[in-house]
Design a protein around this motif. Structure first.
Motif, mmCIF file in Angstrom:
data_model
loop_
_atom_site.group_PDB
_atom_site.id
_atom_site.type_symbol
_atom_site.label_atom_id
_atom_site.label_comp_id
_atom_site.label_asym_id
_atom_site.label_seq_id
_atom_site.Cartn_x
_atom_site.Cartn_y
_atom_site.Cartn_z
ATOM 1 N N VAL A 150 0.635 -1.497 -0.058
ATOM 2 C CA VAL A 150 -0.154 -0.096 0.493
ATOM 3 C C VAL A 150 0.907 1.653 -0.036
ATOM 4 O O VAL A 150 0.587 1.688 -0.397
ATOM 5 N N ILE A 151 1.963 1.039 0.629
ATOM 6 C CA ILE A 151 3.046 2.138 0.681
ATOM 7 C C ILE A 151 3.349 2.439 -0.745
ATOM 8 O O ILE A 151 3.476 4.096 -1.660
ATOM 9 N N GLN A 152 3.593 1.656 -1.657
ATOM 10 C CA GLN A 152 4.440 1.478 -2.290
ATOM 11 C C GLN A 152 3.292 2.062 -4.226
ATOM 12 O O GLN A 152 3.746 3.449 -4.308
ATOM 13 N N ASP A 153 2.055 1.237 -3.509
ATOM 14 C CA ASP A 153 0.841 1.581 -4.796
ATOM 15 C C ASP A 153 0.432 3.170 -4.218
ATOM 16 O O ASP A 153 0.686 4.455 -5.029
ATOM 17 N N VAL A 154 0.327 4.047 -3.181
ATOM 18 C CA VAL A 154 -0.305 4.753 -2.677
ATOM 19 C C VAL A 154 1.155 6.537 -2.787
ATOM 20 O O VAL A 154 0.748 7.299 -3.740
ATOM 21 N N LEU A 155 1.852 6.195 -2.174
ATOM 22 C CA LEU A 155 3.297 7.265 -2.022
ATOM 23 C C LEU A 155 3.864 6.999 -3.397
ATOM 24 O O LEU A 155 4.118 8.384 -3.739
ATOM 25 N N THR A 156 3.727 6.182 -3.902
ATOM 26 C CA THR A 156 5.747 6.202 -5.297
ATOM 27 C C THR A 156 6.674 6.168 -4.663
ATOM 28 O O THR A 156 6.982 6.977 -5.676
ATOM 29 N N PRO A 157 7.146 6.000 -4.358
ATOM 30 C CA PRO A 157 8.621 6.142 -3.415
ATOM 31 C C PRO A 157 9.060 5.971 -4.381
ATOM 32 O O PRO A 157 8.638 4.578 -5.808
ATOM 33 N N ARG A 158 10.621 5.682 -4.598
ATOM 34 C CA ARG A 158 11.098 4.418 -5.119
ATOM 35 C C ARG A 158 11.360 3.610 -4.646
ATOM 36 O O ARG A 158 11.952 2.407 -5.453
ATOM 37 N N GLY A 159 12.120 3.567 -3.963
ATOM 38 C CA GLY A 159 11.056 1.651 -3.517
ATOM 39 C C GLY A 159 10.590 2.089 -1.610
ATOM 40 O O GLY A 159 10.607 2.731 -0.790
ATOM 41 N N VAL A 160 10.307 0.862 -1.271
ATOM 42 C CA VAL A 160 9.906 0.696 0.449
ATOM 43 C C VAL A 160 10.544 -0.573 0.429
ATOM 44 O O VAL A 160 10.924 -2.128 0.236
ATOM 45 N N ALA A 161 10.992 -0.504 2.176
ATOM 46 C CA ALA A 161 11.818 -1.440 3.054
ATOM 47 C C ALA A 161 10.283 -1.974 3.819
ATOM 48 O O ALA A 161 10.242 -1.142 4.810
ATOM 49 N N VAL A 162 10.093 -3.068 4.261
ATOM 50 C CA VAL A 162 9.506 -3.422 5.267
ATOM 51 C C VAL A 162 9.812 -4.935 6.534
ATOM 52 O O VAL A 162 9.672 -5.888 5.519
ATOM 53 N N MET A 163 10.378 -4.831 7.470
ATOM 54 C CA MET A 163 10.519 -5.840 7.766
ATOM 55 C C MET A 163 9.980 -6.016 9.459
ATOM 56 O O MET A 163 9.071 -4.958 10.383
ATOM 57 N N ILE A 164 9.354 -6.744 9.752
ATOM 58 C CA ILE A 164 8.815 -7.538 11.464
ATOM 59 C C ILE A 164 8.769 -8.454 11.801
ATOM 60 O O ILE A 164 9.427 -9.704 11.156
ATOM 61 N N GLU A 165 9.270 -8.164 13.060
ATOM 62 C CA GLU A 165 9.867 -9.458 13.896
ATOM 63 C C GLU A 165 8.540 -9.799 15.211
ATOM 64 O O GLU A 165 8.349 -8.774 16.190
ATOM 65 N N ALA A 166 7.744 -10.503 15.435
ATOM 66 C CA ALA A 166 6.804 -11.123 16.046
ATOM 67 C C ALA A 166 6.996 -12.197 16.965
ATOM 68 O O ALA A 166 8.240 -13.679 16.521
ATOM 69 N N GLU A 167 6.727 -12.269 17.452
ATOM 70 C CA GLU A 167 6.814 -14.055 18.659
ATOM 71 C C GLU A 167 4.614 -14.097 18.052
ATOM 72 O O GLU A 167 3.700 -13.604 18.633
ATOM 73 N N HIS A 168 5.065 -15.346 17.748
ATOM 74 C CA HIS A 168 3.211 -15.807 17.263
ATOM 75 C C HIS A 168 2.586 -16.652 19.115
ATOM 76 O O HIS A 168 3.517 -17.859 18.903
ATOM 77 N N MET A 169 1.769 -16.171 19.237
ATOM 78 C CA MET A 169 0.511 -16.896 20.356
ATOM 79 C C MET A 169 0.339 -18.963 20.223
ATOM 80 O O MET A 169 0.624 -19.458 21.030
ATOM 81 N N CYS A 170 0.494 -18.654 18.852
ATOM 82 C CA CYS A 170 -0.481 -20.395 18.431
ATOM 83 C C CYS A 170 0.728 -20.963 18.382
ATOM 84 O O CYS A 170 0.825 -22.527 18.288
ATOM 85 N N VAL A 171 2.343 -20.243 18.418
ATOM 86 C CA VAL A 171 3.231 -21.141 19.072
ATOM 87 C C VAL A 171 3.599 -21.725 20.515
ATOM 88 O O VAL A 171 4.274 -22.468 20.244
ATOM 89 N N ALA A 172 3.861 -20.478 20.955
ATOM 90 C CA ALA A 172 3.834 -20.238 22.036
ATOM 91 C C ALA A 172 3.137 -21.489 23.482
ATOM 92 O O ALA A 172 3.356 -21.532 23.766
ATOM 93 N N MET A 173 1.292 -20.957 22.878
ATOM 94 C CA MET A 173 0.549 -21.517 23.696
ATOM 95 C C MET A 173 -0.168 -22.514 23.676
ATOM 96 O O MET A 173 -1.164 -23.565 24.042
ATOM 97 N N ARG A 174 0.079 -22.985 22.041
ATOM 98 C CA ARG A 174 -0.366 -24.859 22.080
ATOM 99 C C ARG A 174 0.512 -25.008 21.541
ATOM 100 O O ARG A 174 1.775 -25.117 20.558
ATOM 101 N N GLY A 175 0.194 -26.622 19.844
ATOM 102 C CA GLY A 175 1.343 -27.483 19.680
ATOM 103 C C GLY A 175 1.977 -27.285 20.257
ATOM 104 O O GLY A 175 2.952 -28.063 21.178
ATOM 105 N N ILE A 176 3.230 -26.812 19.709
ATOM 106 C CA ILE A 176 4.963 -27.248 20.517
ATOM 107 C C ILE A 176 5.136 -26.545 20.951
ATOM 108 O O ILE A 176 5.843 -26.549 22.088
ATOM 109 N N ARG A 177 4.190 -25.471 21.711
ATOM 110 C CA ARG A 177 4.578 -24.911 23.245
ATOM 111 C C ARG A 177 5.688 -24.044 23.383
ATOM 112 O O ARG A 177 6.885 -24.117 24.229
ATOM 113 N N LYS A 178 6.323 -23.665 22.406
ATOM 114 C CA LYS A 178 7.696 -22.987 22.952
ATOM 115 C C LYS A 178 7.943 -21.622 22.892
ATOM 116 O O LYS A 178 7.495 -20.637 21.685
#
Length: 211
Positions: A150-178
């Motif tokens: 959406v940033i690329q389409d609306v702002l039309t910059p020369r480029g966009v970079a996105v990085m996300i780091e997250a913890e997933h409770m579906c891993v921490a609370m169930r299943g493998i539970r890590k």
């Protein structure tokens, strides 16, 4: 915008509103009472009697991203930037989302950078775009691509970079539970996609290193 992002998220989804008619308040509360019974508890006991109403209210808050358009947030830009045309990075944008597979929390930080092409957008607008996509049922991979797209389409910059780091409770609370493990995703458009050195520069700025 690159083909990978297009496959993950059609451009029309920037404007999407809820895809189905929402049920009534009474229907929602009845569904929550059914889930309470499914857990093995009694929805009529004192501690739970008002839980269906609270859950309905909480869901409207946590999933209000379906009622907002991220493209609208980027509509107002500024061209008086004294000729600045280098990298803009907004990092450590804290967010909470919910996994679309198990509807449990995803908690993390987003880092967003772009190379302006004559105009910039208010920094808070970038943060709001992150929140809008986060406040929908998500996968981390899709959310990463959606923010960049959406940033690329609306702002039309020369480029966009996105990085996300997250913890997933579906891993921490169930299943493998890590607990404590994090998932890292990134996507690049324009100059960032074509030039690995720009990707490295973005990553170093996010990590606080000198370059």
């Amino acid at each position: 915008m690159d083909a990978v992002i297009k496959k993950i998220m059609p451009a029309s989804s920037y404007m999407d509103r809820p895809v189905t008619d929402r049920p009534s308040q009474q229907e929602v509360e009845a569904a929550v009472r059914t889930l309470l019974r499914w857990t093995g508890d009694n929805p009529e006991r004192e501690g739970l009697v008002n839980t269906p109403k609270r859950v309905a209210k909480a869901f409207r808050e946590m999933f209000d991203g379906y009622d907002k358009c991220p493209a609208d947030e980027l509509g107002r830009t500024f061209e008086e930037v004294a000729g600045y045309d280098d990298l803009v990075v907004v990092k450590d944008i804290e967010f909470h989302s919910h996994c679309e597979h198990h509807m449990v929390p995803i908690i993390g930080k987003a880092h967003v950078g772009y190379l302006p092409d004559g105009k910039v957008v208010g920094l808070s607008k970038i943060m709001r775009v992150v929140d809008i996509f986060a406040h929908r049922l998500q996968t981390q991979e899709a959310m990463t691509a959606q923010i960049a797209g959406v940033i690329q389409d609306v702002l039309t910059p020369r480029g966009v970079a996105v990085m996300i780091e997250a913890e997933h409770m579906c891993v921490a609370m169930r299943g493998i539970r890590k607990q404590g493990s994090t998932t890292l995703t990134s996507t690049f458009t324009g100059v960032f996609k074509d030039n690995p050195e720009e990707q490295v520069r973005f990553a170093m700025m996010v990590r606080g290193s000198r370059y």
